[in-house]
Design an enzyme around this catalytic site. Structure first.
Site, PDB file in Angstrom:
ATOM      1  N   CYS A  71     140.498  57.928 -26.889  1.00  0.00           N
ATOM      2  CA  CYS A  71     141.743  57.212 -26.540  1.00  0.00           C
ATOM      3  C   CYS A  71     142.303  57.615 -25.179  1.00  0.00           C
ATOM      4  O   CYS A  71     143.180  56.944 -24.646  1.00  0.00           O
ATOM      5  CB  CYS A  71     142.797  57.436 -27.617  1.00  0.00           C
ATOM      6  SG  CYS A  71     142.222  56.926 -29.226  1.00  0.00           S
ATOM      7  N   HIS A  95     149.559  55.946 -24.637  1.00  0.00           N
ATOM      8  CA  HIS A  95     148.561  55.468 -25.594  1.00  0.00           C
ATOM      9  C   HIS A  95     149.298  54.996 -26.852  1.00  0.00           C
ATOM     10  O   HIS A  95     150.204  55.659 -27.338  1.00  0.00           O
ATOM     11  CB  HIS A  95     147.598  56.602 -25.925  1.00  0.00           C
ATOM     12  CG  HIS A  95     146.701  56.295 -27.083  1.00  0.00           C
ATOM     13  ND1 HIS A  95     145.983  55.130 -27.150  1.00  0.00           N
ATOM     14  CD2 HIS A  95     146.430  56.981 -28.231  1.00  0.00           C
ATOM     15  CE1 HIS A  95     145.293  55.110 -28.283  1.00  0.00           C
ATOM     16  NE2 HIS A  95     145.559  56.215 -28.957  1.00  0.00           N
ATOM     17  N   ASN A 124     146.195  50.460 -32.764  1.00  0.00           N
ATOM     18  CA  ASN A 124     145.622  51.450 -31.853  1.00  0.00           C
ATOM     19  C   ASN A 124     144.259  50.928 -31.367  1.00  0.00           C
ATOM     20  O   ASN A 124     143.319  50.866 -32.153  1.00  0.00           O
ATOM     21  CB  ASN A 124     145.476  52.783 -32.599  1.00  0.00           C
ATOM     22  CG  ASN A 124     144.853  53.870 -31.737  1.00  0.00           C
ATOM     23  OD1 ASN A 124     144.328  53.604 -30.657  1.00  0.00           O
ATOM     24  ND2 ASN A 124     144.910  55.097 -32.227  1.00  0.00           N
TER      25      ASN A 124
HETATM   26  N1  ACO Z   1     148.776  52.616 -47.330  1.00  0.00           N
HETATM   27  C1  ACO Z   1     149.461  53.206 -48.307  1.00  0.00           C
HETATM   28  N2  ACO Z   1     149.477  54.536 -48.501  1.00  0.00           N
HETATM   29  C2  ACO Z   1     148.757  55.286 -47.664  1.00  0.00           C
HETATM   30  C3  ACO Z   1     147.997  54.732 -46.611  1.00  0.00           C
HETATM   31  C4  ACO Z   1     148.031  53.346 -46.473  1.00  0.00           C
HETATM   32  N3  ACO Z   1     147.341  52.704 -45.484  1.00  0.00           N
HETATM   33  N4  ACO Z   1     147.394  55.730 -45.957  1.00  0.00           N
HETATM   34  C5  ACO Z   1     147.754  56.874 -46.543  1.00  0.00           C
HETATM   35  N5  ACO Z   1     148.568  56.612 -47.594  1.00  0.00           N
HETATM   36  C6  ACO Z   1     149.179  57.552 -48.517  1.00  0.00           C
HETATM   37  C7  ACO Z   1     148.424  58.844 -48.589  1.00  0.00           C
HETATM   38  O1  ACO Z   1     147.355  58.749 -49.484  1.00  0.00           O
HETATM   39  C8  ACO Z   1     149.491  59.796 -49.067  1.00  0.00           C
HETATM   40  O2  ACO Z   1     149.636  59.632 -50.446  1.00  0.00           O
HETATM   41  P1  ACO Z   1     149.904  60.930 -51.384  1.00  0.00           P
HETATM   42  O3  ACO Z   1     151.201  61.498 -50.914  1.00  0.00           O
HETATM   43  O4  ACO Z   1     149.949  60.329 -52.750  1.00  0.00           O
HETATM   44  O5  ACO Z   1     148.734  61.824 -51.151  1.00  0.00           O
HETATM   45  C9  ACO Z   1     150.757  59.255 -48.405  1.00  0.00           C
HETATM   46  O6  ACO Z   1     150.462  57.898 -48.012  1.00  0.00           O
HETATM   47  C10 ACO Z   1     151.191  60.038 -47.184  1.00  0.00           C
HETATM   48  O7  ACO Z   1     150.048  60.265 -46.376  1.00  0.00           O
HETATM   49  P2  ACO Z   1     150.147  61.069 -45.041  1.00  0.00           P
HETATM   50  O8  ACO Z   1     148.789  61.140 -44.408  1.00  0.00           O
HETATM   51  O9  ACO Z   1     150.899  62.354 -45.267  1.00  0.00           O
HETATM   52  O10 ACO Z   1     151.085  60.098 -44.218  1.00  0.00           O
HETATM   53  P3  ACO Z   1     151.696  60.330 -42.786  1.00  0.00           P
HETATM   54  O11 ACO Z   1     153.136  60.158 -42.814  1.00  0.00           O
HETATM   55  O12 ACO Z   1     151.134  61.564 -42.093  1.00  0.00           O
HETATM   56  O13 ACO Z   1     151.108  59.085 -41.995  1.00  0.00           O
HETATM   57  C11 ACO Z   1     149.417  58.537 -40.423  1.00  0.00           C
HETATM   58  C12 ACO Z   1     149.713  58.952 -41.840  1.00  0.00           C
HETATM   59  C13 ACO Z   1     150.052  57.211 -40.157  1.00  0.00           C
HETATM   60  C14 ACO Z   1     147.914  58.456 -40.252  1.00  0.00           C
HETATM   61  C15 ACO Z   1     150.007  59.614 -39.469  1.00  0.00           C
HETATM   62  O14 ACO Z   1     149.613  60.904 -39.855  1.00  0.00           O
HETATM   63  C16 ACO Z   1     149.562  59.404 -38.061  1.00  0.00           C
HETATM   64  O15 ACO Z   1     149.944  58.441 -37.425  1.00  0.00           O
HETATM   65  N6  ACO Z   1     148.790  60.358 -37.519  1.00  0.00           N
HETATM   66  C17 ACO Z   1     148.276  60.241 -36.198  1.00  0.00           C
HETATM   67  C18 ACO Z   1     147.092  59.384 -36.288  1.00  0.00           C
HETATM   68  C19 ACO Z   1     146.770  58.830 -34.972  1.00  0.00           C
HETATM   69  O16 ACO Z   1     147.638  58.397 -34.278  1.00  0.00           O
HETATM   70  N7  ACO Z   1     145.502  58.873 -34.675  1.00  0.00           N
HETATM   71  C20 ACO Z   1     145.027  58.394 -33.523  1.00  0.00           C
HETATM   72  C21 ACO Z   1     145.529  59.193 -32.328  1.00  0.00           C
HETATM   73  S1  ACO Z   1     144.329  59.600 -31.273  1.00  0.00           S
HETATM   74  C22 ACO Z   1     143.502  58.253 -31.158  1.00  0.00           C
HETATM   75  O17 ACO Z   1     144.105  57.225 -30.939  1.00  0.00           O
HETATM   76  C23 ACO Z   1     142.066  58.313 -31.378  1.00  0.00           C
END
Ligand code: ACO
Length: 322
Positions: A113, A249, A279
């Site tokens: 990214c 980004h 993204n």
């Molecule tokens: N729909 C519904 N529920 C979901 C989904 C979904 N798509 N995905 C995860 N969940 C659930 C999980 O299973 C979890 O359930 P549980 O509590 O029963 O175990 C709950 O939602 C919370 O999951 P978390 O992973 O803790 O959620 P979080 O608030 O951290 O959000 C996310 C997840 C959106 C991925 C966040 O961590 C994030 O944005 N991280 C950065 C990711 C990113 O930006 N990556 C790319 C950057 S670098 C690049 O671009 C390559």
């Protein structure tokens, strides 16, 4: 003194728009969860037969039109991508052929990214050294091809697309400075755990998928994106209020707003297109830039700070006068 300046921008999205509601039919997710956790409302997914080079080509044509240059003027092509059409040759060479350009250097840059930031810095150095006068720099991805469409924790986040700029030699900046970083200790936090020389069978089987430790990536992204903004400003004796537009980004609206808050920048000065595009990895920054140029937010003479964060981890920023 020679500097480089962005003289044109362009972008290209596949026709196929996929909403959060559409994803509800594929995985156990909801429009509300995706909006609240990521800010994403929709993304574009390339249909079979539309590849990264096709999107790169569309963006490149628009960027050259907006710069008022032709293919005859281009003397360097760099494509930032993680999802190349072929193992080799580079997507940049495929694009060069498609554009009927012959002889100039053409190569891909892989920094996930942060790829567009890396590519822009490399092109800036070609121009400052006098090696190139008119470079075409493209960020292009079909990230949908490396998503596990049964994994709701990743497949809702990404989309396909391309953005491009033309960078030309100029007597005045242009690009003031670039700041690139990487720390390979974090390779396992965000990766596709196979490749040509390691578990190629997964590629043959079509199971080469993105894996991510989402919350760890989130924390590092906010920390590093905040730090690199300060680094760029300090290097140029500027303060935050000197920035007209922060163009980060586009991974997650919460990362964008946490970065803006850390920098004391109002969200009105941050270009956010993650709601529309998801993204798009290396394409996200040039796509956001082109969107803001075409809707009139970004104007000539303004100070822009482009910044990225991605797998590796890699991160970086480019501070420039548009
Ligand atoms: N729909 C519904 N529920 C979901 C989904 C979904 N798509 N995905 C995860 N969940 C659930 C999980 O299973 C979890 O359930 P549980 O509590 O029963 O175990 C709950 O939602 C919370 O999951 P978390 O992973 O803790 O959620 P979080 O608030 O951290 O959000 C996310 C997840 C959106 C991925 C966040 O961590 C994030 O944005 N991280 C950065 C990711 C990113 O930006 N990556 C790319 C950057 S670098 C690049 O671009 C390559």
């Amino acid at each position: 003194m020679i500097y480089s300046q962005i003289t044109g921008t362009g972008s290209c999205l596949p026709d196929n728009c996929v909403t959060n509601k559409d994803l509800e039919k594929i995985v156990d997710t909801s429009d509300v969860w995706i909006r609240e956790r990521t800010g994403i409302e929709q993304r574009y997914i390339a249909p079979k037969g539309v590849n990264t080079c096709d999107l790169a080509h569309g963006a490149a044509i628009h960027a050259m039109e907006s710069a008022g240059v032709t293919t005859r003027d281009i003397d360097l092509i760099i494509v930032a991508t993680t999802t190349a059409d072929r193992v080799f040759p580079s997507t940049a060479c495929l694009l060069q052929s498609r554009l009927d350009i012959h002889g100039c250097p053409a190569f891909d840059v892989q920094a996930v990214c942060t790829g567009f930031i890396y590519a822009l810095d490399v092109a800036d150095k070609f121009i400052r050294s006098g090696t190139s006068k008119c470079a075409l720099i493209v960020g292009a991805e079909t990230f949908s091809r490396i998503l596990n469409w049964e994994d709701r924790t990743t497949c809702v986040l990404f989309g396909d697309g391309a953005g491009a700029v033309v960078l030309q030699a100029n007597e005045e900046p242009g690009i003031y400075s670039s700041h690139l970083h990487a720390d390979g200790d974090y390779v396992d936090y965000l990766h596709v755990p196979c490749g040509v020389s390691n578990n190629y069978q997964a590629i043959i089987d079509g199971t080469a998928y993105v894996e991510m430790k989402g919350s760890e990536v989130f924390k590092m992204a906010v920390r590093m994106m905040g730090a690199v903004v300060d680094e760029a400003l300090e290097a140029n004796d500027m303060v935050r209020s000197d920035i007209d537009w922060l163009i980060p980004h586009q991974a997650n609206i919460r990362i964008l707003s946490a970065t803006a808050k850390k920098l004391d920048l109002p969200m009105e000065r941050v270009v956010a297109t993650v709601a529309q595009h998801g993204n798009t990895s290396a394409a996200s920054i040039p796509l956001a830039l082109d969107t803001a140029v075409r809707d009139g937010r970004v104007q000539p003479g303004q100070t822009l700070l482009l910044e990225g964060f991605g797998g590796g981890f890699t991160w970086g920023a480019v501070l420039l006068r548009f």
